[in-house]
Design a protein around this motif. Structure first.
Motif, PDB file in Angstrom:
ATOM      1  N   GLU A 177     -39.165   2.341 -24.752  1.00  0.00           N
ATOM      2  CA  GLU A 177     -39.962   1.516 -23.856  1.00  0.00           C
ATOM      3  C   GLU A 177     -41.456   1.586 -24.144  1.00  0.00           C
ATOM      4  N   TYR A 178     -41.950   2.794 -24.501  1.00  0.00           N
ATOM      5  CA  TYR A 178     -43.398   2.989 -24.587  1.00  0.00           C
ATOM      6  C   TYR A 178     -43.922   3.240 -25.997  1.00  0.00           C
ATOM      7  N   GLY A 179     -43.025   3.448 -26.965  1.00  0.00           N
ATOM      8  CA  GLY A 179     -43.471   3.672 -28.333  1.00  0.00           C
ATOM      9  C   GLY A 179     -43.243   5.093 -28.809  1.00  0.00           C
ATOM     10  N   VAL A 180     -43.607   5.357 -30.071  1.00  0.00           N
ATOM     11  CA  VAL A 180     -43.284   6.638 -30.710  1.00  0.00           C
ATOM     12  C   VAL A 180     -44.160   7.793 -30.224  1.00  0.00           C
ATOM     13  N   ALA A 181     -45.177   7.496 -29.443  1.00  0.00           N
ATOM     14  CA  ALA A 181     -45.969   8.533 -28.764  1.00  0.00           C
ATOM     15  C   ALA A 181     -46.303   8.005 -27.379  1.00  0.00           C
ATOM     16  N   TYR A 182     -46.084   8.841 -26.390  1.00  0.00           N
ATOM     17  CA  TYR A 182     -46.345   8.393 -25.021  1.00  0.00           C
ATOM     18  C   TYR A 182     -46.690   9.606 -24.165  1.00  0.00           C
ATOM     19  N   MET A 183     -47.097   9.357 -22.930  1.00  0.00           N
ATOM     20  CA  MET A 183     -47.457  10.434 -22.015  1.00  0.00           C
ATOM     21  C   MET A 183     -46.456  10.502 -20.870  1.00  0.00           C
ATOM     22  N   ILE A 184     -46.146  11.722 -20.447  1.00  0.00           N
ATOM     23  CA  ILE A 184     -45.305  11.891 -19.262  1.00  0.00           C
ATOM     24  C   ILE A 184     -46.086  12.675 -18.213  1.00  0.00           C
ATOM     25  N   PRO A 185     -45.947  12.302 -16.932  1.00  0.00           N
ATOM     26  CA  PRO A 185     -46.623  13.050 -15.868  1.00  0.00           C
ATOM     27  C   PRO A 185     -45.969  14.410 -15.674  1.00  0.00           C
ATOM     28  N   ALA A 186     -46.779  15.453 -15.554  1.00  0.00           N
ATOM     29  CA  ALA A 186     -46.286  16.813 -15.376  1.00  0.00           C
ATOM     30  C   ALA A 186     -46.712  17.331 -14.002  1.00  0.00           C
ATOM     31  N   ARG A 244     -51.014  16.891 -13.979  1.00  0.00           N
ATOM     32  CA  ARG A 244     -51.209  17.098 -15.407  1.00  0.00           C
ATOM     33  C   ARG A 244     -50.359  16.125 -16.213  1.00  0.00           C
ATOM     34  N   THR A 245     -50.664  16.062 -17.506  1.00  0.00           N
ATOM     35  CA  THR A 245     -49.992  15.107 -18.383  1.00  0.00           C
ATOM     36  C   THR A 245     -49.620  15.788 -19.695  1.00  0.00           C
ATOM     37  N   ARG A 246     -48.485  15.402 -20.251  1.00  0.00           N
ATOM     38  CA  ARG A 246     -48.084  15.869 -21.574  1.00  0.00           C
ATOM     39  C   ARG A 246     -47.961  14.689 -22.522  1.00  0.00           C
ATOM     40  N   VAL A 247     -48.251  14.930 -23.786  1.00  0.00           N
ATOM     41  CA  VAL A 247     -48.030  13.927 -24.824  1.00  0.00           C
ATOM     42  C   VAL A 247     -46.700  14.243 -25.503  1.00  0.00           C
ATOM     43  N   VAL A 248     -45.837  13.240 -25.620  1.00  0.00           N
ATOM     44  CA  VAL A 248     -44.546  13.401 -26.288  1.00  0.00           C
ATOM     45  C   VAL A 248     -44.589  12.665 -27.616  1.00  0.00           C
ATOM     46  N   LEU A 249     -44.202  13.370 -28.693  1.00  0.00           N
ATOM     47  CA  LEU A 249     -44.180  12.779 -30.030  1.00  0.00           C
ATOM     48  C   LEU A 249     -42.745  12.496 -30.445  1.00  0.00           C
ATOM     49  N   CYS A 250     -42.461  11.250 -30.833  1.00  0.00           N
ATOM     50  CA  CYS A 250     -41.131  10.862 -31.323  1.00  0.00           C
ATOM     51  C   CYS A 250     -41.245  10.191 -32.685  1.00  0.00           C
ATOM     52  N   ASP A 251     -42.324  10.462 -33.391  1.00  0.00           N
ATOM     53  CA  ASP A 251     -42.634   9.802 -34.654  1.00  0.00           C
ATOM     54  C   ASP A 251     -42.612  10.820 -35.795  1.00  0.00           C
ATOM     55  N   ARG A 262     -44.692   8.572 -12.387  1.00  0.00           N
ATOM     56  CA  ARG A 262     -44.451   9.862 -11.721  1.00  0.00           C
ATOM     57  C   ARG A 262     -43.363   9.678 -10.663  1.00  0.00           C
ATOM     58  N   THR A 263     -42.299  10.475 -10.737  1.00  0.00           N
ATOM     59  CA  THR A 263     -41.230  10.393  -9.736  1.00  0.00           C
ATOM     60  C   THR A 263     -41.405  11.422  -8.628  1.00  0.00           C
ATOM     61  N   SER A 264     -42.300  12.392  -8.846  1.00  0.00           N
ATOM     62  CA  SER A 264     -42.592  13.393  -7.827  1.00  0.00           C
ATOM     63  C   SER A 264     -44.092  13.647  -7.836  1.00  0.00           C
ATOM     64  N   PHE A 265     -44.693  13.651  -6.649  1.00  0.00           N
ATOM     65  CA  PHE A 265     -46.131  13.897  -6.554  1.00  0.00           C
ATOM     66  C   PHE A 265     -46.484  15.268  -7.107  1.00  0.00           C
ATOM     67  N   ILE A 266     -45.621  16.239  -6.884  1.00  0.00           N
ATOM     68  CA  ILE A 266     -45.909  17.607  -7.313  1.00  0.00           C
ATOM     69  C   ILE A 266     -45.459  17.859  -8.750  1.00  0.00           C
TER      70      ILE A 266
END
Length: 552
Positions: free
Chosen positions: A84-93, A97-104, A57-61
């Motif tokens: 860096e993290y694979g074909v599916a990973y999570m990003i902080p929102a 909250r969290t989102r799942v990103v699909l690159c597969d 997370r680069t921003s608390f908010i």
């Protein structure tokens, strides 16, 4: 102190105090209940969702969402994280909250196969779509989407588009005539032409005539209200940092107020909605009156406006309300204006940057001879087809999509990813309420999927079987691209857009030579229109000035 001087509260004030304390307690109870429900949902989400690795997370908010929103190349960020993290990973929102990103490719195919049912529009998307274009095919989900799509499909068949090819040519030749005049009046035998506005007006006039039998006349210099609103978006600069922060905050916490934030862009969207609504209503009323004039019933029912009028009947098999009919017209106006004009502009930029590619395309078109028919555009001009799809690969008009899981699901992966625990998994569990993001731009330009030349403009990749890597062939969208997405929500106007794209490009390249005004290395950035658009760095609005001369 004397007893007589002690103030004694009146019965009314006592009752008021009791009521206020009661109201406060009720409010506290509701707040506690709301917090408890949120905690339960969060706890359930963590239990039911595979916990994946991802960027910090680069921003608390805002998590990393502000970084993505302010980036000139968010696709590169998604791709870097996938490496860096694979074909599916999570990003902080936003707000933890969290989102799942699909690159597969396999995961994405599963996702799109279930879209509109398991993976649906987010509350924010629904609010923005309804506010700007109404409850049309882009807004609708599930059974409503199936019904609306089925009602419109005949208007986008090969037979229907074949009849519209002459409309595409008419618009292209109007531009040719205007540019010929500009070049003739120049002393140097060439002219600097801001091509993006011309591509906008080609798209608007074409969709007006092809879809609604109405000529907006923007190529003839007429200033219809819709033209002015569309052009205003191009002159609206990117949202300020403050606006971006407000929008991210509101979308996460109170999405219903997003359209009430008084930004310049929000006001433009409101004006656009009103203007398109007025025009759509006018076109619909006129078409109802002219229903039996000049057009046979069979042809009318296959046109966009004819199908919409037919669907209004109460006994229609695929009935649509008047609100839905007007919404479809607004969708078609907006989509017809935005997407093809953006792709045509990018095509002229890439051809100007690659003179050898431009020359080779011109040679193919001149060798073919007369203007190709619809079927010849599809089958007999392989290099034109390659250039069109290479532009669509590198520059998809809509770069990413986010959907909400409406039910628990398990998404299969083509290769395992490492979880937060350190263990590997070849599938990920998704809990109801999870947000899933797919970056079409990242998938279309991924080094892992398209190979080491993925970032290059290389039309030749489309001319041989070996040009498309094995991993790219696993992407199930049109021609292995996610530009038109996939599944039940595949772009309905895909063949219409490609036919118009090829027709206009063939006329312009056969007759003109294009160069970057300030040389091959002229920097181009992405600016904010209704959708992201190219702009030559240093230009106002969405300016793309090219040096144009006649081909002799």
């Amino acid at each position: 102190m004397k007893i007589s001087t002690i103030p004694v509260p009146s019965p009314l004030s006592l009752w008021t105090t009791v009521r206020s304390v009661g109201a406060f307690n009720v409010a506290c109870s509701f707040a506690a209940l709301w917090a408890f429900v949120k905690v339960l949902k969060a706890f359930r989400w963590r239990l039911k969702t595979t916990q994946l690795r991802g960027p910090p997370r680069t921003s608390f908010i805002y998590g990393v969402l502000h970084d993505l929103a302010s980036s000139q190349d968010s696709a590169a960020m998604y791709e870097r994280w996938a490496t860096e993290y694979g074909v599916a990973y999570m990003i902080p929102a936003v707000f933890g909250r969290t989102r799942v990103v699909l690159c597969d490719p396999r995961a994405i195919a599963h996702f799109y196969a279930r879209e509109t049912w398991t993976y649906v529009q987010t509350p924010l998307s629904l609010i923005l779509l309804e506010a700007s274009i109404g409850r049309g095919i882009l807004w609708s989900q599930g059974e409503a989407h199936r019904r609306q799509r089925k009602a419109l499909t005949p208007a986008f068949s090969n037979a229907a588009i074949r009849k519209l090819t002459s409309v595409f040519y008419d618009s292209a030749y109007k531009v040719k005539g205007a540019w010929d005049t500009a070049i003739e009046s120049s002393k140097d035998g060439d002219a600097v032409i801001e091509v993006q506005n011309w591509m906008n007006h080609i798209s608007l006039d074409t969709v007006g005539i092809a879809g609604f039998s109405h000529d907006f006349g923007s190529l003839d210099g007429k200033r219809a209200s819709v033209t002015e609103v569309f052009d205003t978006f191009g002159n609206n600069q990117q949202a300020s940092a403050v606006n971006q922060v407000l929008i991210l905050f509101a979308s996460a916490v109170f999405p219903t107020i997003i359209t009430k934030i008084p930004t310049k862009r929000a006001k433009l969207f409101n004006k656009l909605s009103v203007t398109m609504g007025e025009i759509s209503n006018d076109l619909l009323i006129r078409s109802r009156r002219e229903k039996d004039l000049n057009v046979s019933e069979r042809d009318e029912e296959k046109s966009i406006i004819g199908l919409l009028i037919k669907s209004e009947a109460q006994d229609a098999e695929l009935h649509m309300s008047e609100e839905e009919v007007v919404a479809q017209m607004k969708v078609l106006l907006l989509a017809g204006y935005e997407t093809t004009s953006i792709s045509l502009t990018w095509a002229l930029i890439e051809l100007s940057r690659h003179p050898d590619v431009q020359t080779r395309l011109r040679e193919e078109l001149l060798a073919f001879g007369a203007d190709p028919t619809y079927d010849q555009l599809k089958a007999n001009l392989p290099y034109l087809d390659a250039i069109v799809h290479e532009v669509l690969r590198l520059h998809p008009p809509v770069g990413e999509f986010t959907r909400l899981a409406a039910a628990d699901d398990v998404i299969p992966l083509s290769e395992p990813v490492r979880m937060v625990s350190g263990e590997l998994t070849d599938s990920i569990s998704i809990a109801k309420g999870t947000r899933i993001t797919i970056s079409a731009a990242a998938i279309n330009r991924s080094l892992a999927i398209w190979g080491p030349d993925a970032k290059e403009f290389k039309p030749d990749r489309w001319l041989s079987e070996d040009g498309i890597s094995g991993k790219a062939k696993e992407v199930q969208g049109h021609r292995h691209l996610l530009t038109f997405v996939d599944g039940p929500r595949t772009c309905l106007g895909k063949d219409f857009a490609i036919a118009e794209f090829k027709t206009v490009l063939s006329v312009l390249v056969k007759n003109f030579v294009f160069e970057m005004r300030d040389g091959l290395d002229t920097p181009v950035e992405v600016a904010s229109g209704i959708l992201p658009r190219p702009r030559v760095v240093g230009e106002d609005g969405i300016g793309v000035p090219l040096r144009v001369r006649r081909y002799e």
